[in-house]
Design a protein around this motif. Structure first.
Motif, PDB file in Angstrom:
ATOM      1  N   VAL A  81     -29.762   9.698  33.118  1.00  0.00           N
ATOM      2  CA  VAL A  81     -29.828   8.857  31.858  1.00  0.00           C
ATOM      3  C   VAL A  81     -29.492   9.443  30.548  1.00  0.00           C
ATOM      4  CG1 VAL A  81     -31.719   7.780  30.666  1.00  0.00           C
ATOM      5  CG2 VAL A  81     -31.695   7.445  32.929  1.00  0.00           C
ATOM      6  N   ALA A  82     -29.899  10.807  30.614  1.00  0.00           N
ATOM      7  CA  ALA A  82     -29.567  11.641  29.590  1.00  0.00           C
ATOM      8  C   ALA A  82     -27.873  11.999  29.492  1.00  0.00           C
ATOM      9  CB  ALA A  82     -30.299  13.088  29.651  1.00  0.00           C
ATOM     10  N   ALA A  83     -27.319  11.871  30.600  1.00  0.00           N
ATOM     11  CA  ALA A  83     -25.831  12.153  30.636  1.00  0.00           C
ATOM     12  C   ALA A  83     -25.127  11.080  30.002  1.00  0.00           C
ATOM     13  CB  ALA A  83     -25.331  12.676  32.085  1.00  0.00           C
ATOM     14  N   VAL A  84     -25.676   9.905  30.450  1.00  0.00           N
ATOM     15  CA  VAL A  84     -24.817   8.562  30.203  1.00  0.00           C
ATOM     16  C   VAL A  84     -25.158   8.143  28.757  1.00  0.00           C
ATOM     17  CG1 VAL A  84     -25.245   6.038  30.448  1.00  0.00           C
ATOM     18  CG2 VAL A  84     -25.325   7.460  32.443  1.00  0.00           C
ATOM     19  N   PHE A  85     -26.479   8.596  28.327  1.00  0.00           N
ATOM     20  CA  PHE A  85     -26.837   8.533  26.694  1.00  0.00           C
ATOM     21  C   PHE A  85     -25.543   9.454  26.041  1.00  0.00           C
ATOM     22  CE2 PHE A  85     -28.579  10.216  22.945  1.00  0.00           C
ATOM     23  CZ  PHE A  85     -28.712   8.935  22.135  1.00  0.00           C
ATOM     24  N   LEU A  86     -25.424  10.453  26.240  1.00  0.00           N
ATOM     25  CA  LEU A  86     -24.626  11.602  25.712  1.00  0.00           C
ATOM     26  C   LEU A  86     -23.175  11.233  25.704  1.00  0.00           C
ATOM     27  CD1 LEU A  86     -26.376  14.941  26.802  1.00  0.00           C
ATOM     28  CD2 LEU A  86     -26.239  13.911  24.320  1.00  0.00           C
ATOM     29  N   PHE A  87     -22.782  10.614  27.057  1.00  0.00           N
ATOM     30  CA  PHE A  87     -21.306   9.973  26.975  1.00  0.00           C
ATOM     31  C   PHE A  87     -21.118   9.001  26.098  1.00  0.00           C
ATOM     32  CE2 PHE A  87     -18.230   7.117  28.674  1.00  0.00           C
ATOM     33  CZ  PHE A  87     -17.290   8.085  28.911  1.00  0.00           C
ATOM     34  N   TRP A  88     -22.118   8.115  25.962  1.00  0.00           N
ATOM     35  CA  TRP A  88     -22.011   7.024  24.908  1.00  0.00           C
ATOM     36  C   TRP A  88     -22.029   7.555  23.496  1.00  0.00           C
ATOM     37  CZ3 TRP A  88     -25.671   5.749  21.179  1.00  0.00           C
ATOM     38  CH2 TRP A  88     -25.226   4.458  20.248  1.00  0.00           C
ATOM     39  N   SER A 148     -15.455  19.722  14.963  1.00  0.00           N
ATOM     40  CA  SER A 148     -15.920  21.089  15.906  1.00  0.00           C
ATOM     41  C   SER A 148     -17.395  20.966  15.767  1.00  0.00           C
ATOM     42  CB  SER A 148     -15.403  22.106  15.063  1.00  0.00           C
ATOM     43  OG  SER A 148     -15.715  23.396  15.337  1.00  0.00           O
ATOM     44  N   TYR A 149     -17.991  20.397  15.154  1.00  0.00           N
ATOM     45  CA  TYR A 149     -19.474  20.369  15.182  1.00  0.00           C
ATOM     46  C   TYR A 149     -19.908  19.567  16.352  1.00  0.00           C
ATOM     47  CZ  TYR A 149     -24.692  19.426  13.965  1.00  0.00           C
ATOM     48  OH  TYR A 149     -25.686  19.449  14.150  1.00  0.00           O
ATOM     49  N   LEU A 150     -19.109  18.362  16.397  1.00  0.00           N
ATOM     50  CA  LEU A 150     -19.367  17.529  17.587  1.00  0.00           C
ATOM     51  C   LEU A 150     -19.337  17.917  18.829  1.00  0.00           C
ATOM     52  CD1 LEU A 150     -18.205  13.972  16.264  1.00  0.00           C
ATOM     53  CD2 LEU A 150     -20.658  14.795  16.710  1.00  0.00           C
ATOM     54  N   HIS A 151     -18.041  19.143  18.751  1.00  0.00           N
ATOM     55  CA  HIS A 151     -17.705  19.672  20.207  1.00  0.00           C
ATOM     56  C   HIS A 151     -18.826  20.537  20.540  1.00  0.00           C
ATOM     57  CE1 HIS A 151     -13.156  18.813  19.528  1.00  0.00           C
ATOM     58  NE2 HIS A 151     -13.780  17.916  20.219  1.00  0.00           N
ATOM     59  N   LYS A 152     -19.504  21.406  19.543  1.00  0.00           N
ATOM     60  CA  LYS A 152     -20.537  22.411  19.845  1.00  0.00           C
ATOM     61  C   LYS A 152     -21.692  21.666  20.022  1.00  0.00           C
ATOM     62  CE  LYS A 152     -18.012  25.714  16.819  1.00  0.00           C
ATOM     63  NZ  LYS A 152     -18.083  26.370  15.470  1.00  0.00           N
ATOM     64  N   THR A 153     -22.335  20.440  19.949  1.00  0.00           N
ATOM     65  CA  THR A 153     -23.206  19.868  19.971  1.00  0.00           C
ATOM     66  C   THR A 153     -23.244  18.962  21.457  1.00  0.00           C
ATOM     67  OG1 THR A 153     -22.745  18.243  18.446  1.00  0.00           O
ATOM     68  CG2 THR A 153     -23.897  20.298  17.860  1.00  0.00           C
ATOM     69  N   ALA A 154     -22.964  17.633  20.985  1.00  0.00           N
ATOM     70  CA  ALA A 154     -22.853  16.718  22.141  1.00  0.00           C
ATOM     71  C   ALA A 154     -21.857  16.928  23.087  1.00  0.00           C
ATOM     72  CB  ALA A 154     -22.689  15.180  21.355  1.00  0.00           C
ATOM     73  N   GLY A 155     -20.613  17.535  22.458  1.00  0.00           N
ATOM     74  CA  GLY A 155     -19.455  17.992  23.369  1.00  0.00           C
ATOM     75  C   GLY A 155     -19.845  19.106  24.285  1.00  0.00           C
ATOM     76  N   THR A 156     -20.871  19.643  24.265  1.00  0.00           N
ATOM     77  CA  THR A 156     -21.347  20.769  24.695  1.00  0.00           C
ATOM     78  C   THR A 156     -22.396  20.284  25.904  1.00  0.00           C
ATOM     79  OG1 THR A 156     -20.731  22.553  23.340  1.00  0.00           O
ATOM     80  CG2 THR A 156     -21.969  23.040  25.187  1.00  0.00           C
ATOM     81  N   LEU A 157     -23.231  19.458  25.302  1.00  0.00           N
ATOM     82  CA  LEU A 157     -24.656  18.829  26.241  1.00  0.00           C
ATOM     83  C   LEU A 157     -24.057  18.074  26.979  1.00  0.00           C
ATOM     84  CD1 LEU A 157     -27.184  18.446  23.191  1.00  0.00           C
ATOM     85  CD2 LEU A 157     -27.082  20.541  25.070  1.00  0.00           C
ATOM     86  N   PHE A 158     -23.084  17.249  26.875  1.00  0.00           N
ATOM     87  CA  PHE A 158     -22.731  16.153  27.904  1.00  0.00           C
ATOM     88  C   PHE A 158     -22.338  16.856  29.180  1.00  0.00           C
ATOM     89  CE2 PHE A 158     -18.842  13.991  29.880  1.00  0.00           C
ATOM     90  CZ  PHE A 158     -19.896  13.075  30.732  1.00  0.00           C
ATOM     91  N   PRO A 159     -21.288  17.852  29.224  1.00  0.00           N
ATOM     92  CA  PRO A 159     -20.929  18.289  30.570  1.00  0.00           C
ATOM     93  C   PRO A 159     -22.124  19.144  31.323  1.00  0.00           C
ATOM     94  CG  PRO A 159     -19.791  19.352  28.633  1.00  0.00           C
ATOM     95  CD  PRO A 159     -20.254  18.226  27.985  1.00  0.00           C
ATOM     96  N   LEU A 160     -22.690  19.682  30.436  1.00  0.00           N
ATOM     97  CA  LEU A 160     -23.841  20.689  31.082  1.00  0.00           C
ATOM     98  C   LEU A 160     -24.911  19.680  31.780  1.00  0.00           C
ATOM     99  CD1 LEU A 160     -24.325  23.411  28.302  1.00  0.00           C
ATOM    100  CD2 LEU A 160     -23.165  23.237  30.516  1.00  0.00           C
ATOM    101  N   ILE A 161     -25.403  18.614  31.252  1.00  0.00           N
ATOM    102  CA  ILE A 161     -26.200  17.925  31.500  1.00  0.00           C
ATOM    103  C   ILE A 161     -25.908  17.083  32.903  1.00  0.00           C
ATOM    104  CG2 ILE A 161     -27.857  15.993  31.243  1.00  0.00           C
ATOM    105  CD1 ILE A 161     -28.361  17.214  28.364  1.00  0.00           C
TER     106      ILE A 161
END
Length: 211
Positions: A44-51, A99-112
């Motif tokens: 669920v967290a991954a789907v939310f972060l993808f969206w 760049s900030y998006l890449h370091k936050t949501a762009g990093t959390l999504f693939p990890l989760i």
């Protein structure tokens, strides 16, 4: 003569005491249930972060780039000319925001996403070799996704984007989307494969005594 309770119990007893509950059979089911709850929460967290990352945040970034899509969303890749146009349409603040998006949501999504999918395959795949085969695209997806974030930021940071840097970023973007689809398929294979771990047939075969 009245019979004692012990005599009555012996008379109606079959002579075979009931088998005690085996912790070895209860524990795997409990672990599997707990693992399923963790998978659901992580999925669920991954789907939310993808969206949030792909559809909301990167979609809103087009307002800062004269309608040009962010490189992350270009499944078919891009060339140096496109990156040059995108860089000219974005100012320093806009590039910093990407760049900030890449370091936050762009990093959390693939990890989760990887955490959820690796655990899903772990719980549903009994054969070790098959498990590593199904794990491979997920692990590669994480590496490529994180690398792509850096490559895109590097290409956009150059005053005149170098063809080599753009080609690397474009290749990683295409490969990232391919690996994401393959990873989803790997998760589906682990869930619906006939010999998956925890299936009734697998439990009977693993628990049957040797004769």
């Amino acid at each position: 003569m009245a019979r004692t309770r012990a005599q009555i119990a012996r008379k109606h007893s079959t002579g075979v005491p009931p088998p005690p509950a085996s912790p070895a059979t209860v524990l795997p089911d409990r672990q599997r249930s707990n693992g399923s709850l963790v998978i659901i929460a992580a999925a669920v967290a991954a789907v939310f972060l993808f969206w949030y990352f792909h559809l909301l945040a990167l979609g809103q970034m087009t307002q800062l780039s004269d309608g040009l899509a962010m490189p992350d969303m270009m499944v078919g890749g891009y060339d140096t000319e496109y990156v040059q146009r995108l860089r000219g349409a974005m100012d320093d603040d806009a590039r910093g925001q990407l760049s900030y998006l890449h370091k936050t949501a762009g990093t959390l999504f693939p990890l989760i996403f990887a955490f959820a999918w690796l655990l899903l395959i772990q719980l549903n795949t009994g054969r070790r070799r098959l498990r590593w085969v199904l794990w491979s695209p997920v692990i590669l997806f994480v590496v490529v996704d994180l690398w792509e974030n850096i490559a895109i930021d590097t290409a956009l940071a150059q005053s005149s984007p170098e063809p080599g840097a753009v080609a690397l970023a474009s290749t990683l973007t295409v490969l990232r989307w391919v690996l994401l689809v393959v990873s989803l398929g790997a998760g589906g294979i682990s869930v619906f494969s006939p010999g998956r771990r925890g299936s009734p047939g697998t439990r009977e075969n693993s628990g049957a005594p040797n004769r």
